[in-house]
Design a protein around this motif. Structure first.
Motif: not given
Length: 202
Positions: A43, A45, A90, A165-166, A173
């Motif tokens: 993933k 980010e 990420g 993609t987050k 966060k």
């Protein structure tokens, strides 16, 4: 034949059993890690944040001192200067192909954007109340900061079409445990093997 009997007898047999179990554990761990990577692609980010937003005028200064802000011949009634940032938080780069159908990331401030500057060159623009960014390569750990002049106090809304993609709010966060890579796992397992061998040899 003597060696085979000796290894399969008592202490030697126990050592072989432990060694085989440890090798099986290492192999199984490696298999699980690679299987997970194959089944679940990494993933990516992107984190965004509205770092600051401040009015250029207040009512007192405007009324008492007759101060005004004029931009390109237009007098602004309630100008705000806003700083916002997007960052690749990420472990992997976000490349142009990760923007679905080439559609950009949109940061909507909800108020007319009168002017816009950026900390880095790239594919960005301001239209109406929105800033668009991309498709553009954003390497891991890299970010872009925007400074916008708006007519009115902005509120940030994000629209995106990323693939795998987050996108997260930097302010919200939560803490996440650090990534433990394959090297660290193998080093730990080798430490266990060394400890077992030391005990067996003593």
């Amino acid at each position: 034949m003597y060696l085979s009997v000796d290894l399969l007898d008592g202490r030697g047999f126990n050592f072989l059993t432990i060694a085989i179990a440890v090798i099986a554990l290492v192999s199984g761990t490696i298999g699980v890690i690679y299987a997970r990577r194959a089944l679940f692609p990494p993933k990516r980010e992107i984190a965004y944040s509205l770092e600051s937003s401040a009015p250029l005028l207040n009512n007192a200064s405007n009324l008492q001192n007759g101060i005004s802000v004029i931009h390109n011949g237009t007098t602004l009634q309630n100008p705000y200067v806003t700083t916002l940032k997007i960052r690749n938080s990420g472990r992997h780069a976000v490349a142009s192909e990760h923007y679905d159908q080439g559609r950009p990331l949109t940061l909507d401030l909800g108020k007319p954007i009168m002017d816009l500057t950026s900390s880095a060159p790239g594919s960005y623009s301001a239209q109406g109340t929105s800033i668009t960014y991309g498709p553009e390569l954003l390497a891991s750990g890299h970010g872009v900061k925007f400074t916008a002049l708006t007519e009115g106090k902005p509120t940030l809304t994000i629209r995106h079409y990323f693939i795998d993609t987050k996108v997260i709010d930097e302010a919200r966060k939560s803490f996440r445990p650090s990534y433990v890579d394959l090297t660290s796992i193998l080093a730990a397992l080798m430490g266990v093997i060394s400890a077992i061998l030391s005990i067996w040899a003593s």
